[in-house]
Design a protein around this motif. Structure first.
Motif, PDB file in Angstrom:
ATOM      1  N   MET A   1       0.841  -1.184   0.000  1.00 12.84           N
ATOM      2  CA  MET A   1       0.000   0.000   0.000  1.00 12.84           C
ATOM      3  C   MET A   1       0.885   1.247   0.000  1.00 12.84           C
ATOM      4  SD  MET A   1      -2.952   1.247   2.664  1.00 12.84           S
ATOM      5  CE  MET A   1      -4.121   0.074   2.025  1.00 12.84           C
ATOM      6  N   SER A   2       0.530   2.220  -0.807  1.00  8.41           N
ATOM      7  CA  SER A   2       1.258   3.483  -0.873  1.00  8.41           C
ATOM      8  C   SER A   2       0.590   4.509   0.033  1.00  8.41           C
ATOM      9  CB  SER A   2       1.263   4.006  -2.307  1.00  8.41           C
ATOM     10  OG  SER A   2       1.918   3.103  -3.155  1.00  8.41           O
ATOM     11  N   ALA A   3       1.408   5.367   0.623  1.00  5.48           N
ATOM     12  CA  ALA A   3       0.884   6.375   1.542  1.00  5.48           C
ATOM     13  C   ALA A   3       1.471   7.743   1.236  1.00  5.48           C
ATOM     14  CB  ALA A   3       1.206   5.986   2.989  1.00  5.48           C
ATOM     15  N   ILE A   4       0.648   8.755   1.463  1.00  3.76           N
ATOM     16  CA  ILE A   4       1.072  10.148   1.388  1.00  3.76           C
ATOM     17  C   ILE A   4       1.031  10.717   2.797  1.00  3.76           C
ATOM     18  CG2 ILE A   4       0.349  12.459   0.638  1.00  3.76           C
ATOM     19  CD1 ILE A   4      -0.454  11.294  -2.002  1.00  3.76           C
ATOM     20  N   LEU A   5       2.072  11.423   3.176  1.00  2.00           N
ATOM     21  CA  LEU A   5       2.123  12.091   4.472  1.00  2.00           C
ATOM     22  C   LEU A   5       1.462  13.461   4.341  1.00  2.00           C
ATOM     23  CD1 LEU A   5       3.152  12.363   7.403  1.00  2.00           C
ATOM     24  CD2 LEU A   5       5.327  13.178   6.445  1.00  2.00           C
ATOM     25  N   LEU A   6       0.514  13.725   5.208  1.00  5.27           N
ATOM     26  CA  LEU A   6      -0.153  15.030   5.292  1.00  5.27           C
ATOM     27  C   LEU A   6       0.268  15.632   6.618  1.00  5.27           C
ATOM     28  CD1 LEU A   6      -2.188  17.150   4.324  1.00  5.27           C
ATOM     29  CD2 LEU A   6      -3.998  15.748   5.319  1.00  5.27           C
ATOM     30  N   LEU A   7       1.169  16.602   6.561  1.00  9.89           N
ATOM     31  CA  LEU A   7       1.793  17.159   7.763  1.00  9.89           C
ATOM     32  C   LEU A   7       1.358  18.616   7.954  1.00  9.89           C
ATOM     33  CD1 LEU A   7       3.939  16.312   9.917  1.00  9.89           C
ATOM     34  CD2 LEU A   7       5.622  17.430   8.455  1.00  9.89           C
ATOM     35  N   ASN A   8       0.772  18.899   9.103  1.00 13.33           N
ATOM     36  CA  ASN A   8       0.284  20.242   9.413  1.00 13.33           C
ATOM     37  C   ASN A   8       0.879  20.738  10.717  1.00 13.33           C
ATOM     38  OD1 ASN A   8      -1.995  21.180   7.473  1.00 13.33           O
ATOM     39  ND2 ASN A   8      -2.288  18.974   7.747  1.00 13.33           N
ATOM     40  N   GLY A   9       1.317  21.996  10.695  1.00 15.28           N
ATOM     41  CA  GLY A   9       2.012  22.579  11.823  1.00 15.28           C
ATOM     42  C   GLY A   9       1.139  23.327  12.807  1.00 15.28           C
ATOM     43  N   PRO A  10       1.760  24.228  13.561  1.00 15.62           N
ATOM     44  CA  PRO A  10       1.107  24.928  14.664  1.00 15.62           C
ATOM     45  C   PRO A  10      -0.170  25.655  14.257  1.00 15.62           C
ATOM     46  CG  PRO A  10       3.460  25.363  14.684  1.00 15.62           C
ATOM     47  CD  PRO A  10       3.170  24.622  13.417  1.00 15.62           C
ATOM     48  N   ASN A  11      -1.145  25.559  15.127  1.00 16.80           N
ATOM     49  CA  ASN A  11      -2.441  26.236  15.026  1.00 16.80           C
ATOM     50  C   ASN A  11      -3.350  25.706  13.924  1.00 16.80           C
ATOM     51  OD1 ASN A  11      -2.030  28.118  17.218  1.00 16.80           O
ATOM     52  ND2 ASN A  11      -0.523  29.090  15.885  1.00 16.80           N
ATOM     53  N   LEU A  12      -2.906  24.739  13.160  1.00 16.39           N
ATOM     54  CA  LEU A  12      -3.750  24.212  12.098  1.00 16.39           C
ATOM     55  C   LEU A  12      -4.746  23.178  12.611  1.00 16.39           C
ATOM     56  CD1 LEU A  12      -1.045  24.168   9.333  1.00 16.39           C
ATOM     57  CD2 LEU A  12      -2.989  25.727   9.537  1.00 16.39           C
ATOM     58  N   GLY A  13      -4.562  22.727  13.826  1.00 12.13           N
ATOM     59  CA  GLY A  13      -5.527  21.821  14.446  1.00 12.13           C
ATOM     60  C   GLY A  13      -6.845  22.504  14.777  1.00 12.13           C
ATOM     61  N   ILE A  14      -6.862  23.825  14.743  1.00 16.05           N
ATOM     62  CA  ILE A  14      -8.100  24.558  15.055  1.00 16.05           C
ATOM     63  C   ILE A  14      -8.709  25.199  13.799  1.00 16.05           C
ATOM     64  CG2 ILE A  14      -7.593  24.930  17.501  1.00 16.05           C
ATOM     65  CD1 ILE A  14      -6.680  27.800  16.732  1.00 16.05           C
ATOM     66  N   LEU A  15      -8.334  24.676  12.624  1.00 12.37           N
ATOM     67  CA  LEU A  15      -8.943  25.179  11.392  1.00 12.37           C
ATOM     68  C   LEU A  15     -10.459  25.011  11.464  1.00 12.37           C
ATOM     69  CD1 LEU A  15      -6.547  23.966   8.575  1.00 12.37           C
ATOM     70  CD2 LEU A  15      -6.867  26.296   9.443  1.00 12.37           C
ATOM     71  N   GLY A  16     -11.156  25.925  10.852  1.00  9.63           N
ATOM     72  CA  GLY A  16     -12.613  25.949  10.921  1.00  9.63           C
ATOM     73  C   GLY A  16     -13.088  26.903  11.992  1.00  9.63           C
ATOM     74  N   GLN A  17     -12.271  27.063  13.035  1.00  7.92           N
ATOM     75  CA  GLN A  17     -12.556  28.002  14.134  1.00  7.92           C
ATOM     76  C   GLN A  17     -11.620  29.206  14.075  1.00  7.92           C
ATOM     77  OE1 GLN A  17     -12.031  25.894  17.829  1.00  7.92           O
ATOM     78  NE2 GLN A  17     -12.689  24.007  16.880  1.00  7.92           N
ATOM     79  N   ARG A  18     -10.449  29.001  13.553  1.00 11.79           N
ATOM     80  CA  ARG A  18      -9.402  30.032  13.550  1.00 11.79           C
ATOM     81  C   ARG A  18      -9.577  30.971  12.359  1.00 11.79           C
ATOM     82  NH1 ARG A  18      -3.162  29.339  11.853  1.00 11.79           N
ATOM     83  NH2 ARG A  18      -2.457  31.376  12.564  1.00 11.79           N
ATOM     84  N   GLU A  19      -9.840  32.205  12.628  1.00 11.18           N
ATOM     85  CA  GLU A  19      -9.943  33.238  11.602  1.00 11.18           C
ATOM     86  C   GLU A  19     -10.507  32.702  10.279  1.00 11.18           C
ATOM     87  OE1 GLU A  19      -6.540  36.190  11.607  1.00 11.18           O
ATOM     88  OE2 GLU A  19      -5.592  34.474  12.630  1.00 11.18           O
ATOM     89  N   PRO A  20     -11.768  32.298  10.267  1.00  6.53           N
ATOM     90  CA  PRO A  20     -12.336  31.712   9.047  1.00  6.53           C
ATOM     91  C   PRO A  20     -12.291  32.650   7.839  1.00  6.53           C
ATOM     92  CG  PRO A  20     -14.033  32.065  10.714  1.00  6.53           C
ATOM     93  CD  PRO A  20     -12.718  32.335  11.360  1.00  6.53           C
ATOM     94  N   GLU A  21     -12.234  33.961   8.078  1.00  4.34           N
ATOM     95  CA  GLU A  21     -12.132  34.903   6.961  1.00  4.34           C
ATOM     96  C   GLU A  21     -10.772  34.815   6.270  1.00  4.34           C
ATOM     97  OE1 GLU A  21     -10.619  36.958  10.612  1.00  4.34           O
ATOM     98  OE2 GLU A  21     -12.329  35.680  10.173  1.00  4.34           O
ATOM     99  N   VAL A  22      -9.784  34.279   6.965  1.00  2.87           N
ATOM    100  CA  VAL A  22      -8.448  34.103   6.392  1.00  2.87           C
ATOM    101  C   VAL A  22      -8.223  32.657   5.960  1.00  2.87           C
ATOM    102  CG1 VAL A  22      -5.949  34.200   6.866  1.00  2.87           C
ATOM    103  CG2 VAL A  22      -7.469  35.976   7.780  1.00  2.87           C
ATOM    104  N   TYR A  23      -8.584  31.707   6.835  1.00  2.58           N
ATOM    105  CA  TYR A  23      -8.236  30.305   6.621  1.00  2.58           C
ATOM    106  C   TYR A  23      -9.387  29.431   6.142  1.00  2.58           C
ATOM    107  CZ  TYR A  23      -4.111  31.816   9.108  1.00  2.58           C
ATOM    108  OH  TYR A  23      -2.971  32.497   9.484  1.00  2.58           O
ATOM    109  N   GLY A  24     -10.589  29.994   6.046  1.00  2.00           N
ATOM    110  CA  GLY A  24     -11.743  29.231   5.587  1.00  2.00           C
ATOM    111  C   GLY A  24     -12.453  28.512   6.716  1.00  2.00           C
ATOM    112  N   THR A  25     -13.495  27.804   6.364  1.00  2.00           N
ATOM    113  CA  THR A  25     -14.336  27.145   7.364  1.00  2.00           C
ATOM    114  C   THR A  25     -14.112  25.637   7.429  1.00  2.00           C
ATOM    115  OG1 THR A  25     -16.127  26.988   5.743  1.00  2.00           O
ATOM    116  CG2 THR A  25     -16.145  28.908   7.218  1.00  2.00           C
TER     117      THR A  25
END
Length: 147
Positions: A1-25
Motif C-alpha cells: 500500500m502506498s501512503a502520502i504524508l499530510l503534515l500540518n504545523g502549529p495552530n492548524l488543528g483549530i482550522l474551521g474556528q481560527r480566523e475563518p475569513e483568512v483560513y476558511g471554514t
C-alpha cells in the motif's frame, strides 16, 4: 500500500474556528478527507499528522520516510522552522508546501519561507483546494518516479 504524508504545523488543528475569513471554514478533518478522496483507491492511504510543536513535526518526518510524498503546511514555521527544514531536506521523497492563505498578500514577515527552496512545489492562497492540488502533484511525481 502506498501512503502520502499530510503534515500540518502549529495552530492548524483549530482550522474551521481560527480566523475563518483568512483560513476558511474547513476543519483539518475536512481537509484530510478531501486529500483521501483525491488519492482514492485501495492501494493508497493518507497519514495525517498535526502538531503544534516543531520537534514533533520533525519526528513525524523521520518516522514516515516510507511514504511516497508529503503535503506540508508548516504554518508560521515556514519563516523560522530550521529544524523542520533540516528534516525535510533529508526526506527521501517529493513534497509540496501548502498554505491556505496567500502569504504574499499578508504581513511582510510571511513573505519568505525557509522551506520552499527544498519543496517540489508550493501552493498558496487557494484555501483547502490547495491540499487537493498538492495531492494531485504528488501522485504525478510518484508516477514519474516509478516509470
Amino acid at each position: 500500500m502506498s501512503a502520502i504524508l499530510l503534515l500540518n504545523g502549529p495552530n492548524l488543528g483549530i482550522l474551521g474556528q481560527r480566523e475563518p475569513e483568512v483560513y476558511g471554514t474547513d476543519s483539518l478533518a475536512d481537509i484530510a478527507q478531501a486529500v483521501r478522496e483525491e488519492v482514492a483507491g485501495p492501494d493508497w492511504k493518507v497519514v495525517s499528522i498535526q502538531h503544534d510543536s516543531e520537534g514533533d513535526l520533525v519526528r513525524a518526518v523521520h518516522d514516515n520516510y516510507d511514504t511516497v510524498g508529503a503535503i506540508v503546511n508548516p504554518g508560521a514555521l515556514m519563516v523560522a522552522g530550521w529544524s523542520l527544514r533540516d528534516a525535510l531536506a533529508n526526506y527521501p521523497r517529493p513534497w509540496v508546501e501548502v498554505h491556505l492563505s496567500n502569504v504574499w498578500a499578508r504581513e511582510q514577515w510571511r513573505h519568505e519561507s525557509v522551506l520552499a527552496p527544498l519543496a517540489s512545489g508550493v501552493v498558496v492562497g487557494l484555501g483547502a483546494l490547495g491540499y487537493r492540488l498538492g495531492a494531485r502533484a504528488l501522485l504525478a511525481l510518484a508516477a514519474r518516479e516509478s516509470a
